[in-house]
Design a protein around this motif. Sequence first.
Motif, PDB file in Angstrom:
ATOM      1  N   SER A 185       0.847  -1.261  -0.171  1.00  0.00           N
ATOM      2  CA  SER A 185      -0.580   0.275  -0.087  1.00  0.00           C
ATOM      3  C   SER A 185       1.223   1.089  -0.176  1.00  0.00           C
ATOM      4  N   GLY A 186       0.334   2.275  -1.096  1.00  0.00           N
ATOM      5  CA  GLY A 186       1.428   3.061  -0.928  1.00  0.00           C
ATOM      6  C   GLY A 186       2.702   3.593  -2.147  1.00  0.00           C
ATOM      7  N   LYS A 190       1.061   2.102  -7.037  1.00  0.00           N
ATOM      8  CA  LYS A 190       0.749   1.055  -7.856  1.00  0.00           C
ATOM      9  C   LYS A 190      -0.545   2.325  -8.851  1.00  0.00           C
ATOM     10  N   SER A 191      -1.096   2.187  -8.017  1.00  0.00           N
ATOM     11  CA  SER A 191      -2.303   3.775  -8.839  1.00  0.00           C
ATOM     12  C   SER A 191      -2.044   4.490  -8.779  1.00  0.00           C
ATOM     13  N   THR A 192      -1.044   5.129  -8.258  1.00  0.00           N
ATOM     14  CA  THR A 192      -0.281   6.779  -9.586  1.00  0.00           C
ATOM     15  C   THR A 192      -0.014   6.094 -10.928  1.00  0.00           C
TER      16      THR A 192
HETATM   17  N1  ATP Z   1      -4.340  12.321  -5.142  1.00  0.00           N
HETATM   18  C1  ATP Z   1      -3.604  12.752  -4.021  1.00  0.00           C
HETATM   19  N2  ATP Z   1      -2.100  13.239  -3.558  1.00  0.00           N
HETATM   20  C2  ATP Z   1      -1.329  13.309  -2.042  1.00  0.00           C
HETATM   21  N3  ATP Z   1      -0.919  12.134  -2.148  1.00  0.00           N
HETATM   22  C3  ATP Z   1      -0.945  11.268  -3.105  1.00  0.00           C
HETATM   23  C4  ATP Z   1      -2.700  11.563  -4.130  1.00  0.00           C
HETATM   24  N4  ATP Z   1      -2.319  10.572  -4.385  1.00  0.00           N
HETATM   25  C5  ATP Z   1      -1.405   9.258  -4.015  1.00  0.00           C
HETATM   26  N5  ATP Z   1      -1.114  10.177  -3.344  1.00  0.00           N
HETATM   27  C6  ATP Z   1       0.805   9.421  -2.444  1.00  0.00           C
HETATM   28  O1  ATP Z   1       1.126   9.195  -3.217  1.00  0.00           O
HETATM   29  C7  ATP Z   1       1.941   7.500  -2.618  1.00  0.00           C
HETATM   30  C8  ATP Z   1       1.359   6.271  -3.636  1.00  0.00           C
HETATM   31  O2  ATP Z   1      -0.358   6.482  -3.864  1.00  0.00           O
HETATM   32  P1  ATP Z   1      -1.273   5.445  -4.636  1.00  0.00           P
HETATM   33  O3  ATP Z   1      -2.714   5.742  -4.294  1.00  0.00           O
HETATM   34  O4  ATP Z   1      -0.507   4.914  -6.405  1.00  0.00           O
HETATM   35  O5  ATP Z   1      -1.234   3.628  -4.416  1.00  0.00           O
HETATM   36  P2  ATP Z   1      -0.905   2.818  -3.962  1.00  0.00           P
HETATM   37  O6  ATP Z   1       0.239   2.091  -4.227  1.00  0.00           O
HETATM   38  O7  ATP Z   1      -1.943   2.927  -5.353  1.00  0.00           O
HETATM   39  O8  ATP Z   1      -1.282   2.080  -2.988  1.00  0.00           O
HETATM   40  P3  ATP Z   1      -3.185   1.328  -2.889  1.00  0.00           P
HETATM   41  O9  ATP Z   1      -2.790  -0.240  -2.545  1.00  0.00           O
HETATM   42  O10 ATP Z   1      -3.190   1.667  -0.488  1.00  0.00           O
HETATM   43  O11 ATP Z   1      -4.080   1.746  -3.447  1.00  0.00           O
HETATM   44  C9  ATP Z   1       0.953   7.356  -1.022  1.00  0.00           C
HETATM   45  O12 ATP Z   1       2.366   8.576  -0.543  1.00  0.00           O
HETATM   46  C10 ATP Z   1      -0.004   8.529  -1.468  1.00  0.00           C
HETATM   47  O13 ATP Z   1      -0.225   8.852  -0.010  1.00  0.00           O
END
Ligand code: ATP
Lengths: 368, 219
Positions: free
Chosen positions: A56-57, A60-62
Motif C-alpha cells: 500500500s502506498g 501502483k494506482s498513480t
Molecule cells: N491525490 C493525491 N494527493 C496526495 N498524495 C497522493 C495522492 N494520490 C496518491 N498520493 C500518495 O502517493 C503515494 C502513492 O499512492 P498510490 O495510491 O499510487 O499507492 P498504491 O500503491 O496504489 O497504494 P494502495 O495499495 O493503498 O492503493 C502514497 O503515499 C499516497 O499517499
Amino acid sequence: MNALTPHVAAHVAAQDAGRALVSLRDLRKSYASAAALDGVSLAVARGRIFGIVGRSGAGKSTLLRCVNLLERPDSGQVHLDGQDLLTLDRAALNTVRRRIGMVFQHFNLLARRSVADNVALPLELAGVPAAARSARVAELLSLVGLADRAGAYPAQLSGGQKQRVGIARALAGRPSLLLCDEATSALDPETTTEILLLIRDLRDRLSLTVLLITHEMAVVKAICDEVAVLERGRVIEQGRVFDVFTRPQHPTTANFVAEVIGTTLPDGALGRLPAPQPGTQRRILRILFAGPHASRAVISEASREFGIDLNIIAGRVDAIGGAPFGVLAVAADGPPGRLMQATAWMRGLGLAIDAIDAIAAEPAALAA
Amino acid sequence: MWLTPAMQDLLLDAANETALMVLAAAGIAIAAGLPLALLLQATAPDGIARHAAVNRVLGVVVNAIRSVPFIILMVAIVPFTRAVAGSSIGTTAAIVPLAIAATAFIVRLFETALRDVDRGLVEAAQAMGATRLQIVTHVLVPEAAPGLVAAITVTLVSLVGYSAMAGAVGGGGLGDLGIRFGYQRFMPEVMAIVVVLLVLVVQGMQTLGDALVRRISRK
Ligand SMILES: Nc1ncnc2c1ncn2[C@@H]1O[C@H](COP(=O)(O)OP(=O)(O)OP(=O)(O)O)[C@@H](O)[C@H]1O
Ligand SMILES: [Mg+2]
C-alpha cells in the motif's frame, strides 16, 4: 540508468514503443507529501498480462492512472501503440481513452443505470447509434456471463457480478488495452479466481493486453505473464513471472513470493527428526526446483554423491503459468565440508537454495 | 359552510397567489440554481474544471445572500425588484426576492447532492473518454437526481413559509390573508383554515417529494 542522455533516452523510448503496446519512461510524480513515482520505466508487450505488485502506498494506482493520463506525471513519457500521449490535446486524448478499458476495485457502476445501460455508457459517450448499441451490449453481457441480468440494477448484484459488469463496460469500445486497478481486491477468494480466469480468457479471445495492479502475489501467480515490483515509487524488480517467483533478486520480492510459495514447516516436524550423528552438522534448506531439473532425482543423487543424509520435512509442487516447480524443505546432515559441496552442486544445476535454519529453529525451540 | 361567499373568494385568490409565488420562485431557483451548483462543484479543488477564483467568488456571493434575513433582503433589493417587475408591490414583485433567496438556498443543496456523487464514477467516465459536458449530463446530474429532487422538495417547503412573509410587501397569498383577517380582524376561523391549508400543502409536497426520491433512487 537515470544517466541516459536525452538523445539516448529518446532513442530507447522509440525502440520500446515499436515493440510494446505501452511504454512508460522515467515517470515522476510528486505530491505535497512525497514522490509517488520516482522514475518508473516499463514496457508492456502486446497480448501480455502484466502485473504491477507492491505494498500500500507504493505508487501502483498513480502509475496505472498515468497510463490513460487520469493522472499527469510531472515528467517522463507515456507511449501507447507508439503514440506520445502527453502531447495530445483534450479531444485527442478522449479519443485514445475510448480505446483503453479500465476496471476498478470498487466497480464504479452508475447506481441509477441498469446493467445494460451501464455497459452501454461508453458507447453512448462515443455517439454509437441506439440499435448498434443494444446489439453490442447483448454481445458483451453474454461474453461476461450476465446475459440474464441485463435489466438488473447494480444494487441487486453480488460483488463478482458487479465486476463482470465493470469488465463488460470496459470492453465496450473494443479496447486493445485493459487497465485493472485492484480489480479483485473487494472480492472473496473464489470470486477472485473466477474474475481472474475471466480476464485471462478475455485476453486470449480478444487479444487484449492487460496491465493490472495488485497487492497480492497470488493474483500475479494466477494470471500474469510478467510482473514488476514497485516499492516507494520505483521498480525494484521486473521480469517473467516464473523467473521472479523462482529467483527473486530483491528482499522485498522474496517476501512477496514467500507469501505464495513459502514452505512453512509443519509444527514439531524438526523435533521428530532423528538426532544428527556425532561429527555431522545439520542445515535446514529450502530447495526450489524449477525448469529442466524439476523432475530430476536431485535429492537421492546428492545424497549418494556427497555421502550426506537428506531428510524431506515438507514439500509442495505447484505451477506458474503452466510451468511446474517444486519447493522442498530438507534437513541435511553431514560433515560441514560435504554439505557445502552438495549445496554448491545443486546450485550449479540451477536450483535455488536458501538456508532456513533461523526460521526453522523457532518451531523446534517451541517443541523442545 | 360558515364562510361568506366573499371570504371564500378571498381565500381562493390567496391560495392562487401563494401557488404562483411558490411555483414561479421555485422554477426560477431550479433553472438558475442547477447551473450555478454545477459551476461551484466543477470549479472546486477536486472538480472537473478547477478554478479557484470563480469558485471563491461564487461561494461568497451565495453565502452573502443566504446570510441576509429574507425580510431584509426583500427591502434591500426593492430598486432591483422595481426594475425587473415594474413595481415593488404585488404578487409578481414578491416573486423577485423569493426567487433570489430560493436560488441561493437551493444552490448549496444542489451542490451537496452533486458532491455526494462518488468521485469514482466521474473518474470512470473520464477513463471512457467522456467530455466534461458529458460527465455532467451522463453522470453527475442523473446520479445526483434523488438528492436534487430532495433539495427541490426542501426548497418548495421553505418557499411556502417565505411567501407568507412576502405578504409584507403586498405580495398577497395565504399568509397575508391569515394576518389581515385572522389576526387583525379577529376571525379565528380564517386563521384556522389558512393554517390547515398550509400544513396540508407542506405535508403533501413533502410526501410527494419523498415518494419521488424513493422511486428514482436505486440504492
Ligand atoms: N491525490 C493525491 N494527493 C496526495 N498524495 C497522493 C495522492 N494520490 C496518491 N498520493 C500518495 O502517493 C503515494 C502513492 O499512492 P498510490 O495510491 O499510487 O499507492 P498504491 O500503491 O496504489 O497504494 P494502495 O495499495 O493503498 O492503493 C502514497 O503515499 C499516497 O499517499
Ligand atoms: Mg491503489
